[in-house]
Design a protein around this motif. Structure first.
Motif, PDB file in Angstrom:
ATOM      1  N   ILE A   1       0.868  -1.169   0.000  1.00 14.26           N
ATOM      2  CA  ILE A   1       0.000   0.000   0.000  1.00 14.26           C
ATOM      3  C   ILE A   1       0.909   1.224   0.000  1.00 14.26           C
ATOM      4  O   ILE A   1       1.863   1.297   0.784  1.00 14.26           O
ATOM      5  CB  ILE A   1      -0.915   0.020   1.240  1.00 14.26           C
ATOM      6  N   ILE A   2       0.640   2.170  -0.884  1.00 14.56           N
ATOM      7  CA  ILE A   2       1.475   3.368  -0.986  1.00 14.56           C
ATOM      8  C   ILE A   2       0.623   4.604  -0.690  1.00 14.56           C
ATOM      9  O   ILE A   2      -0.440   4.799  -1.287  1.00 14.56           O
ATOM     10  CB  ILE A   2       2.107   3.506  -2.384  1.00 14.56           C
ATOM     11  N   LEU A   3       1.118   5.434   0.222  1.00 11.58           N
ATOM     12  CA  LEU A   3       0.502   6.723   0.520  1.00 11.58           C
ATOM     13  C   LEU A   3       1.408   7.835   0.006  1.00 11.58           C
ATOM     14  O   LEU A   3       2.626   7.682  -0.039  1.00 11.58           O
ATOM     15  CB  LEU A   3       0.303   6.898   2.026  1.00 11.58           C
ATOM     16  N   GLU A   4       0.796   8.964  -0.346  1.00  9.96           N
ATOM     17  CA  GLU A   4       1.564  10.122  -0.792  1.00  9.96           C
ATOM     18  C   GLU A   4       1.203  11.325   0.060  1.00  9.96           C
ATOM     19  O   GLU A   4       0.039  11.544   0.402  1.00  9.96           O
ATOM     20  CB  GLU A   4       1.290  10.430  -2.269  1.00  9.96           C
ATOM     21  N   ARG A   5       2.225  12.091   0.398  1.00 12.09           N
ATOM     22  CA  ARG A   5       2.053  13.266   1.254  1.00 12.09           C
ATOM     23  C   ARG A   5       1.148  14.302   0.597  1.00 12.09           C
ATOM     24  O   ARG A   5       1.234  14.554  -0.604  1.00 12.09           O
ATOM     25  CB  ARG A   5       3.424  13.875   1.533  1.00 12.09           C
ATOM     26  N   ARG A   6       0.293  14.907   1.405  1.00  7.76           N
ATOM     27  CA  ARG A   6      -0.528  16.037   0.981  1.00  7.76           C
ATOM     28  C   ARG A   6       0.179  17.317   1.415  1.00  7.76           C
ATOM     29  O   ARG A   6       0.154  17.673   2.596  1.00  7.76           O
ATOM     30  CB  ARG A   6      -1.911  15.971   1.621  1.00  7.76           C
ATOM     31  N   ASP A   7       0.791  18.013   0.495  1.00  8.15           N
ATOM     32  CA  ASP A   7       1.542  19.216   0.871  1.00  8.15           C
ATOM     33  C   ASP A   7       0.627  20.350   1.315  1.00  8.15           C
ATOM     34  O   ASP A   7       1.087  21.308   1.956  1.00  8.15           O
ATOM     35  CB  ASP A   7       2.418  19.682  -0.290  1.00  8.15           C
TER      36      ASP A   7
END
Length: 607
Positions: free
Chosen positions: A229-235
């Motif tokens: 599972i991959i999450l990406e930062r919310r800038d």
């Protein structure tokens, strides 16, 4: 309902301690973990997701939802407040606890007016009331209503103040209201209300919600497959400015690889391809040379937070005799449990149901342990076996041995043969299997006819809830919450929701202290009802002392070791500045749960 949730939370917490069920192969290369993601921007965490991901729906039952949505995870959906298990303080997130206004009638939280969803809409009281009153959780036993006020600050900003009214005619328990506020993730009502209107709540809860979900947290779902599972930062996360001085979390990506078993997890940690894990890694001190560490560098290595134990079915003969139960507890070699089953990851066990931690230890009275508790510290085996045999003899039980010295069976005071007892425990949870095996060995040596009963998960959970066991391995209250140690006593000893065998019990699965019977002790429930409403620390300590005395006298369960809330392990080969005993800026938790999430803003790249 609260009991059912407690068992579900326990299931999630315990799954990390055994063999992981499915996933990727050998995690020895970066490509296996995250594909083309830049290693210097990616944090690899494991130990929570053990099978192929399914739902990312915050309304789904916790056991159905995948990481990081089910459970107490703050990365996508956030609670109003968080609990710091280092110091027992409530910390702000979507809201701030107004301690001076919170009391036995209501718990008051001010929503942060800066809080926003990822689609730009504000997080409001409508979202909170949706989740607590119209969403998928049942809060009616704890909360009777939510009162909302609007406060206008000197800068003209409007802050919504929410008063969670304690359900006086139900549980009347402000402690568990605090538990709910830090355990319940808020979902966007403007997303889910239309879906519920169209499809109904049950069908809405089944939606995967894995395509561009609207979240309030610092990360969002990038992708998910059976391997990771991959999450990406919310800038543009609202909390960067409001809570973290404008700073971004250090990792741009967070990857949770899904392993076949703990061996793959250990290999990845040792090789620096995994940055942190909550899986059980034996003999972790030997991994220090590879950059793998935990909270302390010496035993017990981990901060204690949970108490695995053998819960006893007190309705079954001979387990309905507290003298027999005390003999069972005396027969166990606790030194062997500490050294061989859990790799010295526990401090010396004390009698009773209170953990000797900074938050709970003040309620332990050492003189009571010797007076009321069984002796857990007998190191000489002959002395321990003699003590058990004396207890059994005085209670009228007889052990019958074969000519070769092996145990054949037991008899009660009437000379009737007793059936063999079994300890039910999940198959494949290696540390639990070792604990059960050591306990059985000690009991059989002492003349107690008992065997291991390892079963699959499909049999374990129903057996536990329905009382279909003699003794069962269990970890009640797996999360460290504001209500401890009350919640542990409640889960083991409360009679308020007492259920007969064959009916589902969410708490008191051992059916201890049956109301209306000759040995019923009404003071147990009296203390459990009184403690949450007490405000005098001296009176609280007295009440816990009396509860602990009763537990030690009656021995309805047998605590085995102290283990951490999570097996907090980290590698400093890529990311550094993890919290430790020497650097305790956050609890010993993976950076996805409760107050541990702040780790993400403090990590630094190794030089």
């Amino acid at each position: 309902m609260i009991g059912l949730k407690s068992i579900a939370r326990t299931a999630l917490a315990l799954s990390a301690s055994g063999a992981l069920l499915s996933g990727c192969g050998d995690a020895s290369s970066e490509g296996d973990l995250g594909g083309a993601l830049p290693r210097q921007q990616t944090l690899y965490l494991s130990g929570q997701q053990n099978d192929a991901p399914g739902s990312f729906n915050p309304l789904a039952e916790s056991w159905m939802a995948s990481w990081p949505v089910g459970g107490r995870f703050n990365l996508m959906y956030e609670p109003l407040i968080t609990y710091n298990s280092l110091n027992g303080k409530i910390e702000p997130l979507l809201g701030t606890l107004v301690e001076e206004l919170s009391n036995n009638d209501s718990i008051v939280v001010d929503l942060n007016p800066a809080a926003k969803w990822s689609d730009g809409k504000p997080v409001t009281s409508v979202d909170v009331t949706f989740m607590f009153l119209r969403g998928s959780i049942n809060s009616t036993e704890q909360i009777s209503a939510i009162h909302i006020d609007s406060l206008k600050g000197a800068d003209g900003v409007i802050t919504e103040r929410l008063s969670f009214m304690v359900a006086k005619d139900k549980r009347n328990n402000p402690l568990t209201v605090r538990d709910m506020l830090q355990a319940t993730r808020i979902a966007p009502s403007h997303v889910f209300e239309p879906l519920i209107k169209e499809k109904g709540l049950d069908e809405t809860k089944k939606l995967p919600m894995d395509q561009n979900p609207v979240v309030s947290g610092p990360y969002n779902l990038r992708s998910a497959d059976p391997n990771k599972i991959i999450l990406e930062r919310r800038d543009d996360y609202w909390g960067n400015a409001a809570l973290h001085n404008g700073q971004l979390p250090a990792p741009k990506f967070i990857v949770h690889p899904i392993y076949k078993n703990n061996e793959h997890n250990t290999i990845a940690m040792r090789e620096g391809n995994l940055d942190a894990s909550q899986s059980f890694i034996p003999r972790i001190a030997r991994k220090a040379s590879a950059g793998v560490h935990t909270w302390w560098n010496e035993p017990p290595y981990f901060r204690p937070g949970a108490m695995p134990m053998l819960v006893i079915n007190t309705l079954k003969e001979p387990l309905n005799d507290k003298r027999f139960r005390r003999a069972l507890a005396t027969a166990i070699d606790y030194n062997a449990l500490r050294q061989f089953a859990v790799s010295n990851y526990t401090s010396t066990l004390k009698a009773g149901l209170i953990m000797p931690t900074d938050l709970e230890g003040k309620y332990i009275v050492d003189e009571d342990l010797d007076k009321y508790g069984v002796n857990l510290g007998i190191s000489d085996e002959a002395e321990r076996l003699a003590a058990v045999k004396q207890i059994l003899s005085e209670a009228g039980f007889k052990s019958v041995f074969n000519d070769d010295g092996t145990l054949d069976h037991m008899e009660n005071a009437k000379g009737e043969k007793l059936p063999t007892l079994y300890i039910t425990s999940p198959n494949g949870w290696t540390d639990w299997e070792a604990m059960v095996t050591i306990a059985v060995e000690g009991m059989r040596k002492a003349g107690i006819d008992i065997r291991e009963g390892f079963v699959d998960g499909g049999s374990y959970w129903p057996a536990m809830g329905l009382g279909n066991f003699d003794l069962v391995m269990h970890k009640p209250v797996a999360d460290v919450t504001p209500s401890l140690p009350w919640s542990r006593f409640n889960e083991i000893m409360a009679s308020r929701d007492w259920q007969p065998l064959g009916a589902w019990a969410g708490v008191n699965i051992g059916r201890y202290n049956q109301p209306g019977t000759e040995g019923f002790r009404p003071e147990v429930d009296q203390f459990l009802s009184a403690i949450p409403l007490m405000t005098d620390s001296v009176e609280i300590a007295k009440a816990y002392r009396e509860l602990n005395k009763i537990f030690m006298e009656d021995q309805p369960s047998i605590p085995l070791v102290y283990l951490p809330e999570q097996f907090y392990e980290f590698s400093d080969r890529v990311w550094t500045n993890w919290p430790t005993a020497e650097n305790p800026y956050a609890p010993a938790q993976l950076p996805w749960v409760a107050s541990g999430t702040k780790i993400l803003w403090n990590l630094k790249l190794a030089k």
